[in-house]
Every structure is written in C-alpha cells, then in structure tokens.
Scaffold this active site. Structure first.
Site, PDB file in Angstrom:
ATOM      1  N   CYS A  72      14.499  35.845  98.537  1.00  0.00           N
ATOM      2  CA  CYS A  72      15.039  34.795  99.420  1.00  0.00           C
ATOM      3  C   CYS A  72      14.094  33.593  99.366  1.00  0.00           C
ATOM      4  O   CYS A  72      14.518  32.441  99.342  1.00  0.00           O
ATOM      5  CB  CYS A  72      15.121  35.286 100.859  1.00  0.00           C
ATOM      6  SG  CYS A  72      16.117  36.758 101.097  1.00  0.00           S
ATOM      7  N   HIS A 101      14.063  29.512  99.470  1.00  0.00           N
ATOM      8  CA  HIS A 101      13.895  29.093 100.868  1.00  0.00           C
ATOM      9  C   HIS A 101      12.438  29.153 101.310  1.00  0.00           C
ATOM     10  O   HIS A 101      12.173  29.295 102.505  1.00  0.00           O
ATOM     11  CB  HIS A 101      14.752  29.968 101.788  1.00  0.00           C
ATOM     12  CG  HIS A 101      16.223  29.744 101.621  1.00  0.00           C
ATOM     13  ND1 HIS A 101      16.851  28.582 102.000  1.00  0.00           N
ATOM     14  CD2 HIS A 101      17.197  30.532 101.105  1.00  0.00           C
ATOM     15  CE1 HIS A 101      18.145  28.670 101.739  1.00  0.00           C
ATOM     16  NE2 HIS A 101      18.386  29.840 101.186  1.00  0.00           N
ATOM     17  N   ARG A 130      26.782  35.005 105.639  1.00  0.00           N
ATOM     18  CA  ARG A 130      25.757  34.128 105.039  1.00  0.00           C
ATOM     19  C   ARG A 130      24.758  34.972 104.219  1.00  0.00           C
ATOM     20  O   ARG A 130      24.429  34.645 103.078  1.00  0.00           O
ATOM     21  CB  ARG A 130      25.061  33.341 106.147  1.00  0.00           C
ATOM     22  CG  ARG A 130      23.910  32.439 105.760  1.00  0.00           C
ATOM     23  CD  ARG A 130      24.287  31.336 104.799  1.00  0.00           C
ATOM     24  NE  ARG A 130      24.402  31.831 103.430  1.00  0.00           N
ATOM     25  CZ  ARG A 130      24.923  31.141 102.418  1.00  0.00           C
ATOM     26  NH1 ARG A 130      25.423  29.950 102.609  1.00  0.00           N
ATOM     27  NH2 ARG A 130      24.981  31.650 101.215  1.00  0.00           N
ATOM     28  N   CYS A 143      24.193  35.209 100.136  1.00  0.00           N
ATOM     29  CA  CYS A 143      22.875  34.939  99.550  1.00  0.00           C
ATOM     30  C   CYS A 143      22.500  36.068  98.589  1.00  0.00           C
ATOM     31  O   CYS A 143      21.987  35.830  97.503  1.00  0.00           O
ATOM     32  CB  CYS A 143      21.808  34.813 100.632  1.00  0.00           C
ATOM     33  SG  CYS A 143      21.755  33.208 101.427  1.00  0.00           S
TER      34      CYS A 143
END
Lengths: 269, 103
Positions: free
Chosen positions: A178, A182, A226, A230
C-alpha cells in the site's frame, strides 16, 4: 560555443520542466473544479435515503428492523457512530468495522444467513447493494463530526498493528505495498493525486471522504470496496469482504485519521 | 418501482431555486453486457415540474443524460410554502412523481 550550447540546453530543459510543473498544477485545479461542480448534486443522497429506509424497515425471517443494532455507540445510535469505528464488540469478541457490524446485525437481529447478506456486497449493473445503501445512511449521519477511534482495547491494538504491517507489506507480482503508492508525497495514478497516508493531514482527508459516489461507475462505494479495489490494483489475492485483514487495515487507516472532520459520503470522479 | 427523487426548493432572491436528484439507470442502448448482448435503452424521456399545479418546466431528455441525473433550475412566481412537484416518465412508460415544499 559548445559550452554555450550546453548552457542553452540546460536553460531549455529548466523551462520545459517549469511548464510541465505548471501544467500539472492547472490539471489538478481543473479536476478540483469538476469535483466542486458535482458536489452540489451528489447522487450519494439517493443511497442515503434508501439506506435510511432499509435501516427502519422490518426485514428478514425475523421481521425486524436494524434499529436495535449496536454499531458502536449503543443499540440504535446512528449519529456519530462511524467516527468510533472500527472498535471491539464484546458480543462477537471481535474488532469490527461498520460493514462487518451490519452483517452481524442482519444475521442476529433479522435472521438472514451470512451467505445471503454478503452475496452481493458491492452494487453493479442491474443489482443494487443493500449494504452500500446502509453504509451511506450511517456514514452520512456522522458528517461534520470528528474522527475519534479509541484503539485502546488489546484486540484493537492488535488489529492496528496488523493493519500497519499489511500497509507496509510488499508482495504480489509487482512487489507492491500500500505504501508504494501511499507512502510518499506527490504520487499519482494516471491523473489522480494519491494521498500520502503516512502524513496526518493526507490520512485525514482521505479517510474522511470515503465512502463516495464514483461518477465513473455510477455507484456509491464503501470503504470495504476501496480496500478491495486497492488490493486488486496491486494484483494481490482478493481481499475477502469483512475479513480480519480488511478490518485490521481499516483500523490502521481510521486511527491515523483521528481528529479529522468526517465529511462523507463524498463524490469522486 | 423506481426509488424516490430528492428535491430541494429554496428561495433565491425573488426566484425559486429547485434542485432535483433522480435515481435512474439512464441506459443509452449503445452498451453491451458481459456476454456481448446489447443492453436495451432505458432512459427518462420527459420531465415536468409544477408549482401549485402550474407547469414551470417541461423538458425532453434523451440517452445522453448521465445516470442518476441531477437537474437544477430557477423560476419566478413561487413563494415559501408552495408545493413543487417533479415528474419523470421513461421510455418504458415507468414514471415517478415527488413533491417538495418551498422554504
């Protein structure tokens, strides 16, 4: 002469770079304008209205409404409940997020089987998701309130730590985590700016604007969606709906957004 | 039956500003499903708005209007407490009417 040429090339490069940076900025501004123009008539309101009906309607084999469901602040309390989730619930002895809690209540209060409830958690062409509507109604009832996830119970702390590990865990065919997308400033996917979730302001802005109506899909999307999407984009194995991993990751992200003012369901491109 | 509309009607100066959200698929008839079959056209064709029974807006729509459409317009001659009703009819003959009070 050769030296002059080099200088000139450097100058041209600098100009080109400046122009590129400026163009990026104007593109982002234009997307912001587009979002603002859409914000006035956010179709998420249609989901909120349908969700409120579903919450109050007597449904399922037990002909019960969800109005006795405890989603964090006691049975039937909707206002502000989303700001304290995920949290530990004694009756299930688990940390639950909003969606897993709704599934729990639909099973225990309304008498549905778990399989029936989670069959179509996300809406699509020709099928409407009850869960997404309920999520819209409940999250909308926390609009304007501050995120306040406790994370003090040992199981909540455990979930937070697991979530943090998942966030930084690299894997899959692209060796992605992730945090690959991010964990740094100024990263984008196509034209979309990606929030740097290791920074409080970005984490707050990101978490407090989900769920959201996705214009490109014509659907309201929940936080479980969401994370599911992802994972799909990272080419990870499917993130199972309301799985402990999904709740742990939600716990990590929700707690990182503590103090942010909740403002969803929002609207996204 | 179709889901209800969300209608807001507020005074904006001496005019009434009406904002309407409709729940509709708005299929163009150009798209294909996963099996390659054409998804039949299904869209709102007529929209009318009335204030205390008097028509203040009448529109013909087509498949170019987006899913879950949002419509905003202003009209003169309304006052707080008046009823604004909006009706849509789609190409399958399905219809829906909802009402709001001007505030």
């Amino acid at each position: 002469m050769a030296r002059n040429f080099g200088l000139m090339a450097a100058a041209v490069c600098a100009l080109a770079f400046a122009a590129h940076a400026q163009q990026d900025k104007s593109v982002i501004d234009e997307i912001e304008k587009y979002r603002a123009a859409l914000g006035d008539g956010n179709p998420a309101e249609l989901w909120e209205a349908r969700g409120e009906d579903l919450w109050k309607q007597a449904r399922g084999p037990k002909k019960a409404s969800l109005e006795k469901c405890d989603i964090g602040l006691g049975p039937g309390v909707v206002k502000g409940a989303y700001t304290v989730l995920p949290k530990y619930f004694g009756d299930t002895d688990k940390v639950e997020d909003l969606e897993s809690r709704l599934v729990t209540c639909m099973v225990t209060l309304q008498g549905f089987t778990r399989e029936e409830v989670v069959k179509d958690p996300f809406g699509g062409p020709g099928k409407k998701s009850d869960l997404e509507a309920l999520v819209a109604y409940i999250t909308g009832s926390s609009r304007g309130m501050k995120m306040n996830v406790a994370g003090t119970h040992p199981k909540e702390r455990e979930a937070y730590e697991i979530g943090q590990k998942i966030f930084f865990h690299r894997g899959g065919p692209h060796d992605f985590a992730c945090s690959t997308c991010h964990g740094d400033d100024n990263l984008r996917i196509r034209l979309q700016d990606l929030p740097n979730l290791s920074k409080v302001a970005d984490a707050q802005r990101a978490y407090t604007t989900w769920p959201a109506y996705r214009v490109s899909q014509g659907e309201l999307r929940s936080f479980q969606w969401r994370l599911y999407d992802c994972f799909r984009q990272q080419r990870f194995p499917e993130l199972v709906y309301t799985s402990p991993a999904s709740i742990a990751l939600t716990m990590y992200l929700a707690k990182s957004a503590n103090g942010g003012t909740y403002n969803a369901p929002a609207i996204k491109r | 039956m179709a889901d209800p509309m969300k209608i807001r009607a507020t005074m904006s100066g001496d005019k009434v500003e009406v904002k309407v959200l409709m729940s509709h698929e708005m299929e163009t008839g150009q798209r294909k499903d996963a099996k390659g079959a054409t998804i039949p056209a299904w869209f709102i064709q007529n929209v009318t708005a009335t204030c205390n029974g008097k028509t203040v807006l009448s529109a013909e729509w087509g498949p170019a209007v987006a899913k879950n459409p949002y419509m905003s317009f202003k009209f003169a001659g309304g006052k707080p407490g008046d009823k604004v009703a909006v009706t849509w009819v789609d190409n399958k003959g399905d219809k829906r009417t909802d009402e709001a009070t001007i505030s």
